[in-house]
Design a protein around this motif. Structure first.
Motif, PDB file in Angstrom:
ATOM      1  N   UNK A  58      30.691  33.728  19.837  1.00 33.55           N
ATOM      2  CA  UNK A  58      31.721  32.954  20.573  1.00 33.55           C
ATOM      3  C   UNK A  58      32.236  31.526  20.272  1.00 33.55           C
ATOM      4  N   UNK A  59      31.198  30.847  19.682  1.00 31.27           N
ATOM      5  CA  UNK A  59      31.306  29.497  19.475  1.00 31.27           C
ATOM      6  C   UNK A  59      31.911  29.204  18.314  1.00 31.27           C
ATOM      7  N   UNK A  60      31.749  30.207  17.229  1.00 29.26           N
ATOM      8  CA  UNK A  60      32.231  30.247  16.044  1.00 29.26           C
ATOM      9  C   UNK A  60      33.605  30.766  16.011  1.00 29.26           C
ATOM     10  N   UNK A  61      34.189  31.471  17.000  1.00 22.98           N
ATOM     11  CA  UNK A  61      35.385  32.041  17.055  1.00 22.98           C
ATOM     12  C   UNK A  61      35.547  33.290  16.085  1.00 22.98           C
ATOM     13  N   UNK A  62      34.291  33.906  15.865  1.00 22.75           N
ATOM     14  CA  UNK A  62      34.363  35.346  14.948  1.00 22.75           C
ATOM     15  C   UNK A  62      33.642  36.429  15.634  1.00 22.75           C
ATOM     16  N   UNK A  63      33.571  37.365  15.017  1.00 21.19           N
ATOM     17  CA  UNK A  63      33.028  38.631  15.699  1.00 21.19           C
ATOM     18  C   UNK A  63      31.400  38.635  15.292  1.00 21.19           C
ATOM     19  N   UNK A  64      30.706  39.254  16.254  1.00 19.17           N
ATOM     20  CA  UNK A  64      29.262  39.384  16.186  1.00 19.17           C
ATOM     21  C   UNK A  64      28.775  40.001  14.609  1.00 19.17           C
ATOM     22  N   UNK A  65      29.590  41.010  14.190  1.00 18.36           N
ATOM     23  CA  UNK A  65      29.204  41.507  13.043  1.00 18.36           C
ATOM     24  C   UNK A  65      29.345  40.483  11.815  1.00 18.36           C
ATOM     25  N   UNK A  66      30.639  39.521  11.886  1.00 20.34           N
ATOM     26  CA  UNK A  66      30.714  38.433  11.035  1.00 20.34           C
ATOM     27  C   UNK A  66      29.418  37.549  11.007  1.00 20.34           C
ATOM     28  N   UNK A  67      28.872  37.173  12.001  1.00 15.73           N
ATOM     29  CA  UNK A  67      27.660  36.132  12.214  1.00 15.73           C
ATOM     30  C   UNK A  67      26.490  37.132  11.694  1.00 15.73           C
ATOM     31  N   UNK A  68      26.428  38.117  11.902  1.00 17.09           N
ATOM     32  CA  UNK A  68      25.190  38.889  11.528  1.00 17.09           C
ATOM     33  C   UNK A  68      25.320  38.743   9.851  1.00 17.09           C
ATOM     34  N   UNK A  69      26.546  39.465   9.072  1.00 17.65           N
ATOM     35  CA  UNK A  69      26.456  39.217   7.886  1.00 17.65           C
ATOM     36  C   UNK A  69      26.632  37.840   7.226  1.00 17.65           C
ATOM     37  N   UNK A  70      27.124  36.786   8.005  1.00 13.40           N
ATOM     38  CA  UNK A  70      26.774  35.343   7.487  1.00 13.40           C
ATOM     39  C   UNK A  70      25.477  35.050   7.457  1.00 13.40           C
ATOM     40  N   UNK A  71      24.498  35.176   8.510  1.00 10.29           N
ATOM     41  CA  UNK A  71      23.370  34.880   8.414  1.00 10.29           C
ATOM     42  C   UNK A  71      22.262  35.571   7.578  1.00 10.29           C
ATOM     43  N   UNK A  72      22.855  36.715   7.129  1.00 11.39           N
ATOM     44  CA  UNK A  72      22.141  37.568   6.325  1.00 11.39           C
ATOM     45  C   UNK A  72      22.299  37.187   4.607  1.00 11.39           C
ATOM     46  N   UNK A  73      23.387  36.203   4.503  1.00 13.14           N
ATOM     47  CA  UNK A  73      24.049  35.650   3.424  1.00 13.14           C
ATOM     48  C   UNK A  73      24.927  36.648   2.524  1.00 13.14           C
ATOM     49  N   UNK A  74      25.635  37.682   3.259  1.00 11.64           N
ATOM     50  CA  UNK A  74      26.299  38.685   2.713  1.00 11.64           C
ATOM     51  C   UNK A  74      27.624  37.962   1.859  1.00 11.64           C
ATOM     52  N   UNK A  75      27.826  38.402   0.920  1.00 13.87           N
ATOM     53  CA  UNK A  75      28.964  37.824   0.001  1.00 13.87           C
ATOM     54  C   UNK A  75      30.345  38.378   0.372  1.00 13.87           C
ATOM     55  N   UNK A  76      30.428  39.376   1.404  1.00 13.16           N
ATOM     56  CA  UNK A  76      31.565  39.734   1.926  1.00 13.16           C
ATOM     57  C   UNK A  76      32.334  38.661   2.859  1.00 13.16           C
ATOM     58  N   UNK A  77      31.261  37.766   3.330  1.00 16.79           N
ATOM     59  CA  UNK A  77      32.021  36.631   4.130  1.00 16.79           C
ATOM     60  C   UNK A  77      32.195  35.467   3.209  1.00 16.79           C
ATOM     61  N   UNK A  78      33.456  34.706   3.282  1.00 20.09           N
ATOM     62  CA  UNK A  78      33.735  33.520   2.346  1.00 20.09           C
ATOM     63  C   UNK A  78      32.629  32.496   2.471  1.00 20.09           C
ATOM     64  N   UNK A  79      32.362  31.751   1.397  1.00 18.91           N
ATOM     65  CA  UNK A  79      31.203  30.814   1.675  1.00 18.91           C
ATOM     66  C   UNK A  79      31.523  29.717   2.689  1.00 18.91           C
ATOM     67  N   UNK A  80      32.674  29.347   2.860  1.00 23.01           N
ATOM     68  CA  UNK A  80      33.001  28.306   3.770  1.00 23.01           C
ATOM     69  C   UNK A  80      32.519  28.598   5.360  1.00 23.01           C
ATOM     70  N   UNK A  81      32.843  29.948   5.435  1.00 21.61           N
ATOM     71  CA  UNK A  81      32.544  30.619   7.024  1.00 21.61           C
ATOM     72  C   UNK A  81      31.135  30.868   6.775  1.00 21.61           C
ATOM     73  N   UNK A  82      30.448  31.311   5.990  1.00 17.42           N
ATOM     74  CA  UNK A  82      29.010  31.425   6.070  1.00 17.42           C
ATOM     75  C   UNK A  82      28.424  30.065   6.612  1.00 17.42           C
ATOM     76  N   UNK A  83      28.768  29.127   5.702  1.00 19.76           N
ATOM     77  CA  UNK A  83      28.205  27.635   5.752  1.00 19.76           C
ATOM     78  C   UNK A  83      28.350  27.263   7.190  1.00 19.76           C
TER      79      UNK A  83
END
Length: 356
Positions: free
Chosen positions: A35-60
């Protein structure tokens, strides 16, 4: 007698954890980060797991936000999830009568496969039967695929909206309906219908029939373009010259013959698909009606067979190569939690012998 103490349950290694929070304060959840990042829960999950499907800027950005809120992911769980899913589900909706072998569907699926190959991804092709919309979400939730490319809408529009509300990452080939909350890619169907009909009018035709189901999102827009061109030319659409049919209906030849048996006055036909146009060409030929000298004919899609027909078929071209790339691009944007957008691709009339 001393009783044995119960053995404590083993910890779940895939469970997210966070540092103890101050007394009386609710523990930070992944949904809060989303909610705070303005993205979906699945995006947060992937970003925190280091998924390359998420752009680096968004992951950071997500990782830094989680760190600032003292939210941590179990290291073991993160290691398990780092095995990114390298497969995308391509689903053809089952309430359409089009077979997977339909030339139009094969063209779209082929360009999607090419676009995925450029990203080193593979595809899982399936056909989803009517009445089983829950299976779409289940495919993603099961971990088989990272997201969905869906081909078709028809009666699935509300179900697709429901899936979008559930944060199922997907991109849909179809019409950009006003109340859609899912990303769509489609050709400019209204303009395509207009181009086809205007061309026939310019060739001297005044009694132009339309074959297609106006209740279908895409065919309905093609019909609107047909009506627009007629009205601009001072012509009134004749309801007797409109014959409804669903894409891929195996009874199309019977429908065409029944329509021709009415002996209506017409000098041209605009078919909302090339497959239908091919059947019309065969029916006219059997009755000794010459194309294009007696009746002119234009299809839609510009499948590969169109230029090899005799006579060769005039058709409205849909840019398949652009379609596949756009669908994959929008899907990866959805996976990354980026704002939804629609893509409308240009259409082009390809004039051949059937309308000259």
């Amino acid at each position: 007698m001393q009783r044995n103490k119960p053995t404590p349950a083993a910890p779940d290694p895939t469970r997210e954890t966070q540092a103890p929070s101050p007394e009386g304060r609710r523990r930070m959840q992944m949904t809060d980060i989303a909610r705070l990042a303005g993205v979906s829960t699945s995006t947060v999950s992937r970003a925190l797991s280091g998924s390359t499907l998420i752009p680096e800027a968004t992951r950071t950005r997500i990782v830094e936000l989680a760190r600032s809120l003292n939210y941590r992911v179990n290291v073991g769980a993160a290691n398990l999830r780092k095995r990114d899913v390298q497969t995308i589900g391509v689903v053809i909706l089952g309430d359409s009568m089009q077979a997977i072998s339909d030339p139009f569907l094969l063209s779209v699926v082929g360009t999607v496969a090419d676009a995925l190959d450029e990203r080193c991804m593979s595809l899982l092709l399936s056909r989803m039967k009517e009445g089983a919309p829950h299976q779409l979400a289940a495919i993603v939730e099961s971990g088989q695929v990272a997201g969905l490319v869906v081909i078709g809408q028809l009666t699935w529009h509300e179900r697709l909206n429901q899936l979008a509300k559930m944060d199922v990452p997907m991109a849909v080939w179809g019409a950009g309906l006003p109340d859609a909350i899912y990303a769509t890619v489609g050709s400019d169907n209204l303009q395509g219908g207009y181009l086809a009909t205007r061309h026939l009018i310019q060739r001297g035709c005044r009694h132009i029939a339309f074959f297609g189901d106006v209740n279908h999102p895409e065919a309905g827009l093609r019909y609107q373009g047909y009506v627009k061109a007629l009205q601009e030319a001072g012509l009134t659409p004749d309801p007797r010259l409109h014959q409804s049919f669903l894409f891929g209906d195996s009874r199309i030849r019977a429908v065409i013959d029944q329509w021709l048996d009415q002996h209506l006055e017409f000098d041209a036909i605009f078919a909302s698909s090339d497959v239908c146009a091919v059947s019309i060409l065969g029916a006219l030929s059997e009755r000794g009606i010459a194309v294009p000298t007696q009746v002119k004919l234009v299809g839609y899609d510009d499948i590969a067979l169109a230029e090899h027909m005799h006579p060769s078929l005039s058709s409205v071209r849909q840019p398949y190569a652009l379609a596949g790339r756009a669908l994959v691009d929008l899907l990866f944007e959805a996976i990354a939690g980026q704002p939804r957008r629609n893509v409308v691709l240009p259409t082009e009339l390809i004039e051949r012998e059937s309308s000259r």
